[in-house]
Design an enzyme around this catalytic site. Sequence first.
Site, mmCIF file in Angstrom:
data_model
loop_
_atom_site.group_PDB
_atom_site.id
_atom_site.type_symbol
_atom_site.label_atom_id
_atom_site.label_comp_id
_atom_site.label_asym_id
_atom_site.label_seq_id
_atom_site.Cartn_x
_atom_site.Cartn_y
_atom_site.Cartn_z
ATOM 1 N N LYS A 92 50.392 26.219 19.479
ATOM 2 C CA LYS A 92 50.809 27.185 18.452
ATOM 3 C C LYS A 92 50.072 27.030 17.127
ATOM 4 C CE LYS A 92 55.017 28.992 20.191
ATOM 5 N NZ LYS A 92 55.500 28.084 21.254
ATOM 6 N N GLU A 114 59.393 33.673 12.394
ATOM 7 C CA GLU A 114 60.578 33.586 13.246
ATOM 8 C C GLU A 114 60.356 32.415 14.193
ATOM 9 O OE1 GLU A 114 57.954 35.402 14.020
ATOM 10 O OE2 GLU A 114 57.638 34.651 16.059
ATOM 11 N N SER A 387 50.230 23.672 27.802
ATOM 12 C CA SER A 387 50.400 24.237 26.460
ATOM 13 C C SER A 387 51.034 23.305 25.446
ATOM 14 C CB SER A 387 51.204 25.535 26.551
ATOM 15 O OG SER A 387 52.431 25.329 27.220
#
Length: 433
Positions: A92, A114, A387
């Site tokens: 991310k 968010e 990930s």
Amino acid sequence: MFDYQQPDAKGHFGMYGGSFVSETLTHAINELKAAYAKYQHDPAFMAEFKYELAHFVGRPSPIYHADRMSREMGGAQIFLKREDLNHTGAHKVNNTIGQAMLAKRMGKPRIIAETGAGQHGVATATICARYGLECVVYMGSEDIKRQSPNVYRMKLLGATVVPVESGSRTLKDALNEAMRDWVANVDNTFYIIGTVAGPHPYPMMVRDFQSVIGNECLVQMPEMLAQQGCTNSQPDAVLACVGGGSNAMGIFHPYIRHENTRLIGIEAAGEGMDSGKHSASLQRGSPGVLHGNRTYVLQDDNGQVTETHSISAGLDYPGVGPEHAFLKDIGRAEYVGITDTEALAAFHYLCQTEGIIPALESSHAIAYAMKLAKTMRTDQSILVNLSGRGDKDIGTVADLSNADFYCRPSCKGQSVKGGAEQPIQMVNLGARA
Ligand SMILES: *Cc1c(COP(=O)(O)O)cnc(C)c1O
């Protein structure tokens, strides 16, 4: 070669994507579009982005040949792209750095975001601390309860976490609330969206920032494959889990032109594809508009967004990035489901076989790799986007794993019911003992 130029100037990926926003946001969206169009080709911007990824995140992330796992599956060679080794523990941060750099150049000192599981919130709070930007994170109060370590992390990093009490008090409600904040504060506020969703240009911009993953793989794979005696110079299949779809788009996008590489996205099948308790938007949803774009949405006959479920909070989203909807429709990518039980088995298997604790999200991709490898030859290969790391998930796993925990023969004596002396074949993906 397959010519792929998506999206069009208005952000359409075929019939998907676009920009469905209120009048008040049109200006902010246009401003963002112009800024991104300018800086994406600006050498100074790109050099700074590269520098941040190298020195703050630790890129390039390595690719690892999962040797024991490959041998035990007896088929294709399995490789892991180690996004879990990035600073903050997942992919991310690649995106939050890019967007925060844009915010600085656009003169927006206030960042909103968010978050569901808190991973995007932490990645955003991290880069705001690094750049001295104010950070406000919207999070459903239900998620705040379930993810308290990440809430505390965001606070340590100086962010304000705002509990959202509307709807199901989860990710989709937090997204709505963040949009509302943006409408009210467009002048000084930049909204960092955490996945390849939202109105244009977000799906394209987030994909571009995350494409560093696949671009590194294109360079790293030929040598890795040659070392293992594989026939082709790029992987036969690239796998990634799909929540909103950013880690998947990041590794898929540079491979779209490589037609011999299958692209497979793994959605959360939760308690089963036909249980009604899953987050498989591409496989069980239908086209609709959610959070500013047209895409596949899990909705009822009246167009009401339905409740989703997954063991991994990061896959628990009722929509999906519009580019995945397009890739599915044109048949360039395939989408499959992995259940909670299968993901949990793969989580334990990777821990004990390779010494890597994967995120529960990533465990979905690992589980499918284990199934797929068995159907392939040993000179073929699968590249899995790992990930994120699973440290955040150990509480969830501990609560769920007291029964039929996968355990290798070597962990004999461990007080885990059912597993200790079972042979490796007990990793029976798909059936819980
Ligand atoms: C958030 C998250 C995901 C899901 O998000 P995508 O946008 O689909 O990538 C997957 N894995 C990890 C580790 C995450 O934190």
